[in-house]
Design an enzyme around this catalytic site. Sequence first.
Site, PDB file in Angstrom:
ATOM      1  N   ASP A 119      -4.741   3.752  -1.994  1.00 30.41           N
ATOM      2  CA  ASP A 119      -5.837   4.081  -1.076  1.00 30.41           C
ATOM      3  C   ASP A 119      -6.358   5.483  -1.317  1.00 30.41           C
ATOM      4  OD1 ASP A 119      -6.119   1.791   0.702  1.00 30.41           O
ATOM      5  OD2 ASP A 119      -4.060   2.240   1.324  1.00 30.41           O
ATOM      6  N   HIS A 173      -1.282  -1.215  -4.267  1.00 29.72           N
ATOM      7  CA  HIS A 173      -2.554  -0.879  -3.631  1.00 29.72           C
ATOM      8  C   HIS A 173      -2.584   0.635  -3.407  1.00 29.72           C
ATOM      9  CE1 HIS A 173      -6.114  -1.786  -1.192  1.00 29.72           C
ATOM     10  NE2 HIS A 173      -5.661  -0.910  -0.306  1.00 29.72           N
ATOM     11  N   ASP A 225      -6.828  -6.180   4.324  1.00 32.12           N
ATOM     12  CA  ASP A 225      -6.208  -4.859   4.323  1.00 32.12           C
ATOM     13  C   ASP A 225      -6.262  -4.263   5.723  1.00 32.12           C
ATOM     14  OD1 ASP A 225      -5.246  -2.378   3.639  1.00 32.12           O
ATOM     15  OD2 ASP A 225      -6.991  -1.780   2.452  1.00 32.12           O
ATOM     16  N   MET A 238     -12.018  -5.965   5.243  1.00 33.90           N
ATOM     17  CA  MET A 238     -11.187  -5.007   5.984  1.00 33.90           C
ATOM     18  C   MET A 238     -10.817  -5.621   7.337  1.00 33.90           C
ATOM     19  SD  MET A 238     -10.605  -2.339   4.146  1.00 33.90           S
ATOM     20  CE  MET A 238      -9.683  -1.461   5.417  1.00 33.90           C
ATOM     21  N   MET A 270     -12.125   4.664  -0.727  1.00 28.82           N
ATOM     22  CA  MET A 270     -12.775   4.935   0.563  1.00 28.82           C
ATOM     23  C   MET A 270     -13.418   6.308   0.455  1.00 28.82           C
ATOM     24  SD  MET A 270      -9.788   3.402   2.958  1.00 28.82           S
ATOM     25  CE  MET A 270      -8.620   3.477   1.622  1.00 28.82           C
ATOM     26  N   HIS A 324      -8.415   1.282  -4.114  1.00 33.78           N
ATOM     27  CA  HIS A 324      -9.348   1.088  -2.995  1.00 33.78           C
ATOM     28  C   HIS A 324     -10.023   2.428  -2.715  1.00 33.78           C
ATOM     29  CE1 HIS A 324      -9.687  -0.011   1.606  1.00 33.78           C
ATOM     30  NE2 HIS A 324     -10.865   0.126   1.021  1.00 33.78           N
ATOM     31  N   MET A 339      -8.865   8.320  -0.172  1.00 33.28           N
ATOM     32  CA  MET A 339      -9.669   8.708   1.002  1.00 33.28           C
ATOM     33  C   MET A 339     -10.166  10.139   0.835  1.00 33.28           C
ATOM     34  SD  MET A 339      -7.196   7.328   3.988  1.00 33.28           S
ATOM     35  CE  MET A 339      -6.521   5.666   3.988  1.00 33.28           C
ATOM     36  N   SER A 396       0.856  -1.191   0.000  1.00 30.96           N
ATOM     37  CA  SER A 396       0.000   0.000   0.000  1.00 30.96           C
ATOM     38  C   SER A 396       0.886   1.231   0.000  1.00 30.96           C
ATOM     39  CB  SER A 396      -0.892   0.006   1.240  1.00 30.96           C
ATOM     40  OG  SER A 396      -1.471   1.285   1.367  1.00 30.96           O
TER      41      SER A 396
HETATM   42  C1  DX5 Z   1      -6.437   1.580   5.588  1.00 32.79           C
HETATM   43  C2  DX5 Z   1      -5.973   1.379   4.173  1.00 32.79           C
HETATM   44  C3  DX5 Z   1      -4.842   0.447   4.069  1.00 32.79           C
HETATM   45  C4  DX5 Z   1      -3.569   0.904   4.743  1.00 32.79           C
HETATM   46  C5  DX5 Z   1      -2.957  -0.326   5.344  1.00 32.79           C
HETATM   47  O1  DX5 Z   1      -7.609   2.298   5.575  1.00 32.79           O
HETATM   48  O2  DX5 Z   1      -7.028   0.866   3.370  1.00 32.79           O
HETATM   49  O3  DX5 Z   1      -4.583   0.040   2.731  1.00 32.79           O
HETATM   50  O4  DX5 Z   1      -2.656   1.515   3.872  1.00 32.79           O
HETATM   51  O5  DX5 Z   1      -1.892   0.036   6.127  1.00 32.79           O
HETATM   52  P1  DX5 Z   1      -1.190  -0.944   7.155  1.00 32.79           P
HETATM   53  O6  DX5 Z   1      -0.701  -2.136   6.362  1.00 32.79           O
HETATM   54  O7  DX5 Z   1      -0.082  -0.103   7.706  1.00 32.79           O
HETATM   55  O8  DX5 Z   1      -2.199  -1.340   8.175  1.00 32.79           O
HETATM   56 ZN    ZN Z   2      -6.589  -0.062   1.392  1.00 35.04          ZN
END
Ligand code: DX5
Ligand code: ZN
Length: 226
Positions: free
Chosen positions: A37, A35, A177, A139, A70, A68, A39, A10
Amino acid sequence: MKPTIKLAPSILAANFAHLAKDIKDVEEAGADLLHIDIMDGNFVPNISFGPHMVEVCKKVSPLYRDVHLMIEKPERYIADFVRAGANNLTIHAEASVHLHRLLQEIRDFGLDTGLAVNPLTPLAFVEEALPYLDKVLVMTVNPGFGGQRFIETSIERIRKVASWRSSYGLEFDIQVDGGIDETTLTKVVQAGANNLVAGSAIFNHSKGSAVSTKQLKELALAASLY
Ligand code: DX5
Ligand code: ZN
């Protein structure tokens, strides 16, 4: 047939001052996906980056771009992420009321689909959606931040989704994740996860991201033999 093990660093945990190098390091060490993310500060409290990050990843690496989302109402941004070069779009079951339409739209664009569920969201959402999914994202933390602690009750949820994969004879990936590291990785793989996201455990590793990528991949492959 056993599903293929895939490791997905990620980039949220990467160092953006030298992102291209961080990505090359994990690519050369055997990472299978990137990956990414996204947000929005609404669906989750944190804000990360938008479609532009997907374009950047595409420029610097041929690795599959696993996006991903969010974000609230992801339907507003599907076309933008397609244009930016996403290979997969994972939406959250909690973020849209028109999941069927949205998953169809993602497939119509020629992308792989993913459906994510937060730690206490009923898995019935996933079971209903299975015919439309290339990936289920269970998750294992509350989404929004890297570096959080793995939620142990996720193991049973992974087992349940894995049992559907075999009983229905489907081939979707089971992705996990959040809080995935040397300790939790073996447990999730043995429960049936095959697509493993890791942020901190890769990019904040004391020996560097290439070493951690290799280690996690080897551990996952070993765990998948059981
Ligand atoms: C959390 C994200 C993850 C995050 C995971 O909301 O969706 O992808 O980057 O990070 P670690 O592996 O540090 O928990
Ligand atoms: Zn993620």
